[in-house]
Design an enzyme around this catalytic site. Structure first.
Site, short mmCIF file in Angstrom:
data_model
loop_
_atom_site.label_atom_id
_atom_site.label_comp_id
_atom_site.label_asym_id
_atom_site.label_seq_id
_atom_site.Cartn_x
_atom_site.Cartn_y
_atom_site.Cartn_z
N ASP A 101 0.84 -1.20 0.00
CA ASP A 101 0.00 0.00 0.00
C ASP A 101 0.88 1.25 0.00
O ASP A 101 2.09 1.17 0.17
CB ASP A 101 -0.97 -0.01 1.19
N HIS B 171 -7.91 -3.68 9.83
CA HIS B 171 -7.56 -3.46 8.41
C HIS B 171 -6.27 -4.20 8.04
O HIS B 171 -5.40 -4.41 8.87
CB HIS B 171 -7.51 -1.98 8.05
N GLU C 226 -9.72 -0.47 4.87
CA GLU C 226 -10.41 -0.12 6.10
C GLU C 226 -11.71 -0.91 6.22
O GLU C 226 -12.15 -1.55 5.26
CB GLU C 226 -10.70 1.39 6.09
N1 LIG Z 1 -0.90 0.28 6.10
C1 LIG Z 1 -0.28 -0.15 7.30
C2 LIG Z 1 -0.63 -1.61 7.55
O1 LIG Z 1 -0.07 -2.42 6.53
C3 LIG Z 1 -0.13 -2.03 8.92
O2 LIG Z 1 -0.43 -3.39 9.13
C4 LIG Z 1 -0.76 -1.18 9.99
C5 LIG Z 1 -0.37 -1.58 11.39
O3 LIG Z 1 0.86 -1.01 11.73
P1 LIG Z 1 1.70 -1.43 12.99
O4 LIG Z 1 2.33 -2.73 12.66
O5 LIG Z 1 2.72 -0.34 13.14
O6 LIG Z 1 0.76 -1.53 14.13
O7 LIG Z 1 -0.37 0.17 9.75
C6 LIG Z 1 -0.67 0.74 8.49
O8 LIG Z 1 -2.00 1.08 8.45
#
Ligand SMILES: N[C@@H]1[C@@H](O)[C@H](O)[C@@H](COP(=O)(O)O)O[C@@H]1O
Length: 261
Positions: A67, A138, A143
Protein backbone atom coordinates in the site's frame (compact mmCIF):
# COMPACT_ATOMS: atom_id res chain seq x y z
CA UNK A 1 -6.02 -20.91 8.83
CA UNK A 2 -3.10 -21.76 11.07
CA UNK A 3 -2.62 -19.75 14.27
CA UNK A 4 0.80 -19.83 15.94
CA UNK A 5 1.26 -18.26 19.36
CA UNK A 6 4.84 -17.19 20.04
CA UNK A 7 6.31 -15.91 23.32
CA UNK A 8 7.30 -12.52 21.90
CA UNK A 9 7.64 -10.52 18.69
CA UNK A 10 11.24 -11.58 18.02
CA UNK A 11 10.22 -15.26 17.93
CA UNK A 12 7.50 -14.42 15.41
CA UNK A 13 10.02 -12.53 13.30
CA UNK A 14 12.41 -15.48 13.33
CA UNK A 15 9.69 -17.98 12.42
CA UNK A 16 8.51 -15.91 9.47
CA UNK A 17 12.04 -15.10 8.27
CA UNK A 18 12.78 -18.82 8.27
CA UNK A 19 9.64 -19.47 6.18
CA UNK A 20 10.82 -16.81 3.72
CA UNK A 21 14.29 -18.37 3.63
CA UNK A 22 12.79 -21.79 2.90
CA UNK A 23 10.72 -20.30 0.09
CA UNK A 24 13.81 -18.61 -1.41
CA UNK A 25 15.77 -21.87 -1.30
CA UNK A 26 12.96 -23.48 -3.32
CA UNK A 27 12.33 -20.48 -5.56
CA UNK A 28 15.23 -17.99 -5.62
CA UNK A 29 13.28 -15.37 -7.60
CA UNK A 30 10.23 -15.48 -5.34
CA UNK A 31 8.07 -12.36 -5.24
CA UNK A 32 7.85 -11.32 -1.58
CA UNK A 33 5.00 -9.02 -0.61
CA UNK A 34 6.07 -6.77 2.24
CA UNK A 35 4.20 -4.58 4.70
CA UNK A 36 5.09 -1.41 6.56
CA UNK A 37 4.38 -0.48 10.17
CA UNK A 38 6.29 -1.37 13.33
CA UNK A 39 5.15 -4.99 13.54
CA UNK A 40 7.12 -6.51 10.63
CA UNK A 41 10.46 -4.99 11.70
CA UNK A 42 11.57 -8.14 13.61
CA UNK A 43 10.92 -10.15 10.43
CA UNK A 44 13.18 -7.89 8.36
CA UNK A 45 15.87 -7.95 11.04
CA UNK A 46 15.80 -11.76 11.22
CA UNK A 47 15.84 -12.12 7.43
CA UNK A 48 18.70 -9.64 7.10
CA UNK A 49 20.71 -11.66 9.65
CA UNK A 50 20.12 -14.82 7.60
CA UNK A 51 21.21 -13.11 4.39
CA UNK A 52 24.35 -11.65 6.00
CA UNK A 53 25.32 -15.00 7.55
CA UNK A 54 24.93 -16.71 4.16
CA UNK A 55 22.06 -18.91 5.36
CA UNK A 56 19.98 -17.73 2.40
CA UNK A 57 20.69 -16.06 -0.93
CA UNK A 58 18.26 -13.26 -1.64
CA UNK A 59 19.99 -11.82 -4.72
CA UNK A 60 17.28 -12.94 -7.15
CA UNK A 61 14.28 -12.16 -4.94
CA UNK A 62 11.75 -9.53 -5.90
CA UNK A 63 9.79 -7.29 -3.54
CA UNK A 64 6.20 -6.03 -3.90
CA UNK A 65 4.60 -3.21 -1.97
CA UNK A 66 1.22 -3.57 -0.25
CA UNK A 67 0.00 0.00 0.00
CA UNK A 68 1.01 3.64 -0.34
CA UNK A 69 -0.04 7.12 0.64
CA UNK A 70 -1.52 9.26 -2.11
CA UNK A 71 0.15 12.59 -2.73
CA UNK A 72 3.39 12.16 -0.77
CA UNK A 73 6.37 12.65 -3.08
CA UNK A 74 8.09 9.29 -3.63
CA UNK A 75 11.20 10.61 -1.85
CA UNK A 76 9.23 11.79 1.22
CA UNK A 77 10.76 9.87 4.16
CA UNK A 78 7.34 8.48 5.14
CA UNK A 79 6.13 7.44 1.71
CA UNK A 80 5.89 3.67 2.00
CA UNK A 81 8.27 3.36 -0.96
CA UNK A 82 10.91 5.26 1.06
CA UNK A 83 10.14 3.29 4.21
CA UNK A 84 10.52 -0.02 2.37
CA UNK A 85 13.72 1.12 0.71
CA UNK A 86 15.14 2.04 4.12
CA UNK A 87 13.82 -0.88 6.18
CA UNK A 88 13.76 -3.74 3.70
CA UNK A 89 15.57 -3.24 0.39
CA UNK A 90 18.76 -1.56 1.61
CA UNK A 91 19.42 -3.92 4.56
CA UNK A 92 18.76 -6.92 2.30
CA UNK A 93 20.88 -5.53 -0.52
CA UNK A 94 18.01 -5.60 -3.04
CA UNK A 95 17.96 -2.94 -5.75
CA UNK A 96 14.95 -0.87 -6.84
CA UNK A 97 14.99 -2.75 -10.16
CA UNK A 98 13.58 -5.74 -8.24
CA UNK A 99 10.86 -3.63 -6.61
CA UNK A 100 7.21 -3.33 -7.61
CA UNK A 101 4.97 -0.67 -6.12
CA UNK A 102 2.00 1.55 -6.99
CA UNK A 103 2.59 5.18 -7.93
CA UNK A 104 1.04 7.33 -5.21
CA UNK A 105 1.95 10.48 -7.11
CA UNK A 106 0.22 9.55 -10.37
CA UNK A 107 -2.15 12.07 -11.89
CA UNK A 108 -4.54 9.28 -12.79
CA UNK A 109 -4.67 7.25 -9.57
CA UNK A 110 -7.23 4.77 -10.87
CA UNK A 111 -5.01 3.95 -13.86
CA UNK A 112 -2.00 3.60 -11.52
CA UNK A 113 -3.97 1.12 -9.37
CA UNK A 114 -4.99 -0.95 -12.37
CA UNK A 115 -1.43 -0.86 -13.70
CA UNK A 116 -0.16 -2.17 -10.36
CA UNK A 117 -2.58 -5.12 -10.33
CA UNK A 118 -1.46 -5.94 -13.88
CA UNK A 119 2.22 -5.67 -12.90
CA UNK A 120 1.70 -8.10 -10.02
CA UNK A 121 0.01 -10.60 -12.31
CA UNK A 122 2.66 -10.22 -15.00
CA UNK A 123 5.35 -10.82 -12.36
CA UNK A 124 3.74 -14.20 -11.70
CA UNK A 125 1.86 -13.21 -8.55
CA UNK A 126 3.04 -12.77 -4.98
CA UNK A 127 4.49 -15.93 -3.44
CA UNK A 128 4.38 -14.88 0.20
CA UNK A 129 2.55 -11.78 1.41
CA UNK A 130 3.42 -10.37 4.82
CA UNK A 131 0.61 -8.55 6.58
CA UNK A 132 0.24 -6.53 9.73
CA UNK A 133 -3.15 -5.59 11.11
CA UNK A 134 -4.67 -2.27 12.11
CA UNK A 135 -6.46 -1.87 15.44
CA UNK A 136 -9.72 -1.87 13.45
CA UNK A 137 -8.85 -5.08 11.60
CA UNK A 138 -7.56 -3.46 8.41
CA UNK A 139 -4.98 -5.18 6.22
CA UNK A 140 -2.92 -3.07 3.87
CA UNK A 141 -5.08 0.04 3.97
CA UNK A 142 -8.35 -1.83 3.46
CA UNK A 143 -10.41 -0.12 6.10
CA UNK A 144 -13.57 -1.68 7.61
CA UNK A 145 -16.29 -2.44 5.05
CA UNK A 146 -13.82 -2.73 2.19
CA UNK A 147 -15.18 -5.18 -0.35
CA UNK A 148 -13.74 -8.64 0.19
CA UNK A 149 -13.43 -8.83 -3.62
CA UNK A 150 -11.71 -5.45 -3.98
CA UNK A 151 -8.80 -4.80 -6.31
CA UNK A 152 -6.03 -2.25 -5.87
CA UNK A 153 -7.70 1.15 -5.58
CA UNK A 154 -7.83 4.42 -3.70
CA UNK A 155 -9.23 4.42 -0.15
CA UNK A 156 -9.94 7.06 2.48
CA UNK A 157 -8.35 6.44 5.88
CA UNK A 158 -10.41 6.36 9.05
CA UNK A 159 -9.64 8.96 11.68
CA UNK A 160 -8.32 6.16 13.94
CA UNK A 161 -5.78 4.99 11.35
CA UNK A 162 -4.59 8.56 10.83
CA UNK A 163 -4.22 8.91 14.61
CA UNK A 164 -2.35 5.57 14.78
CA UNK A 165 -0.01 6.61 11.95
CA UNK A 166 0.60 10.18 13.16
CA UNK A 167 3.59 8.85 15.12
CA UNK A 168 5.45 8.57 11.83
CA UNK A 169 4.66 12.23 11.04
CA UNK A 170 6.06 13.97 14.16
CA UNK A 171 2.81 13.10 15.99
CA UNK A 172 0.98 15.59 13.76
CA UNK A 173 -2.22 14.09 12.33
CA UNK A 174 -2.53 17.00 9.89
CA UNK A 175 0.50 15.63 8.03
CA UNK A 176 -1.03 12.16 7.59
CA UNK A 177 -2.64 11.95 4.14
CA UNK A 178 -6.36 11.17 3.98
CA UNK A 179 -6.03 9.04 0.87
CA UNK A 180 -4.07 5.92 0.09
CA UNK A 181 -3.64 3.25 -2.55
CA UNK A 182 -3.92 -0.28 -1.28
CA UNK A 183 -3.87 -3.71 -2.81
CA UNK A 184 -7.49 -4.80 -2.58
CA UNK A 185 -8.56 -7.70 -0.42
CA UNK A 186 -9.21 -9.72 -3.58
CA UNK A 187 -5.68 -8.83 -4.75
CA UNK A 188 -4.15 -9.84 -1.42
CA UNK A 189 -6.04 -13.15 -1.47
CA UNK A 190 -4.29 -14.04 -4.75
CA UNK A 191 -0.90 -14.37 -3.03
CA UNK A 192 0.08 -18.01 -2.59
CA UNK A 193 0.76 -17.73 1.14
CA UNK A 194 -0.51 -15.05 3.51
CA UNK A 195 1.40 -14.49 6.74
CA UNK A 196 -0.05 -12.04 9.24
CA UNK A 197 1.97 -10.99 12.27
CA UNK A 198 0.26 -9.21 15.18
CA UNK A 199 1.91 -8.23 18.43
CA UNK A 200 0.80 -6.39 21.54
CA UNK A 201 -2.42 -6.10 23.49
CA UNK A 202 -3.72 -3.33 21.24
CA UNK A 203 -4.22 -5.91 18.49
CA UNK A 204 -5.99 -8.54 20.64
CA UNK A 205 -9.56 -7.56 19.65
CA UNK A 206 -8.69 -7.34 15.95
CA UNK A 207 -6.95 -10.73 16.10
CA UNK A 208 -9.93 -12.39 17.82
CA UNK A 209 -12.30 -10.97 15.19
CA UNK A 210 -9.96 -12.05 12.38
CA UNK A 211 -9.50 -15.61 13.57
CA UNK A 212 -12.68 -16.50 15.44
CA UNK A 213 -15.24 -13.99 14.17
CA UNK A 214 -17.38 -14.33 11.05
CA UNK A 215 -15.93 -13.53 7.64
CA UNK A 216 -17.14 -9.97 7.38
CA UNK A 217 -16.02 -6.83 5.57
CA UNK A 218 -16.29 -4.94 8.85
CA UNK A 219 -13.13 -6.82 9.87
CA UNK A 220 -11.15 -6.92 6.60
CA UNK A 221 -8.52 -9.31 7.97
CA UNK A 222 -11.24 -11.94 8.48
CA UNK A 223 -10.96 -12.50 4.72
CA UNK A 224 -7.89 -14.60 5.54
CA UNK A 225 -10.37 -17.33 6.51
CA UNK A 226 -11.12 -17.67 2.80
CA UNK A 227 -7.49 -18.34 1.86
CA UNK A 228 -6.20 -21.91 1.49
CA UNK A 229 -2.83 -21.06 3.05
CA UNK A 230 -3.03 -18.34 5.68
CA UNK A 231 -0.85 -18.22 8.78
CA UNK A 232 -1.56 -15.88 11.68
CA UNK A 233 1.33 -15.45 14.09
CA UNK A 234 0.64 -13.66 17.35
CA UNK A 235 2.49 -12.98 20.55
CA UNK A 236 0.90 -13.79 23.93
CA UNK A 237 -0.57 -10.29 24.29
CA UNK A 238 -2.18 -10.27 20.84
CA UNK A 239 -3.48 -13.81 21.48
CA UNK A 240 -5.03 -12.87 24.82
CA UNK A 241 -8.63 -12.68 23.52
CA UNK A 242 -8.60 -15.93 21.52
CA UNK A 243 -11.03 -18.51 22.88
CA UNK A 244 -9.30 -21.39 21.09
CA UNK A 245 -5.76 -20.53 22.17
CA UNK A 246 -5.21 -23.89 23.90
CA UNK A 247 -6.19 -25.69 20.72
CA UNK A 248 -3.86 -23.52 18.62
CA UNK A 249 -0.97 -24.17 21.02
CA UNK A 250 -1.61 -27.91 21.04
CA UNK A 251 -1.83 -28.10 17.26
CA UNK A 252 1.40 -26.20 16.69
CA UNK A 253 3.29 -28.12 19.39
CA UNK A 254 2.39 -31.39 17.71
CA UNK A 255 3.09 -30.33 14.16
CA UNK A 256 5.69 -32.32 12.22
CA UNK A 257 8.88 -30.24 12.02
CA UNK A 258 9.19 -30.70 8.22
CA UNK A 259 5.89 -28.97 7.61
CA UNK A 260 6.98 -25.39 8.35
CA UNK A 261 4.25 -22.79 8.45
N1 LIG B 1 -0.90 0.28 6.10
C1 LIG B 1 -0.28 -0.15 7.30
C2 LIG B 1 -0.63 -1.61 7.55
O1 LIG B 1 -0.07 -2.42 6.53
C3 LIG B 1 -0.13 -2.03 8.92
O2 LIG B 1 -0.43 -3.39 9.13
C4 LIG B 1 -0.76 -1.18 9.99
C5 LIG B 1 -0.37 -1.58 11.39
O3 LIG B 1 0.86 -1.01 11.73
P1 LIG B 1 1.70 -1.43 12.99
O4 LIG B 1 2.33 -2.73 12.66
O5 LIG B 1 2.72 -0.34 13.14
O6 LIG B 1 0.76 -1.53 14.13
O7 LIG B 1 -0.37 0.17 9.75
C6 LIG B 1 -0.67 0.74 8.49
O8 LIG B 1 -2.00 1.08 8.45
Amino acid sequence: MEVVIVPQAAAGGELIAEAMAQLLRRKPDALLGVATGSTPLPIYQALTAKVRSGAVDISEARIAQLDEYVGLPADHPESYRSVLRREVLEPLGIGMDAFLGPDGTAEDIQAACEAYDRALAEAGGVDLQLLGIGTDGHIGFNEPCSSLASRTRIKTLTEQTRIDNARFFDGDIEQVPHHVITQGIGTILEARHLVLLATGEGKADAVAATVEGPVAAVCPASALQLHPHATVIVDEAAASKLKLSDYFRHTYANKPAWQGI
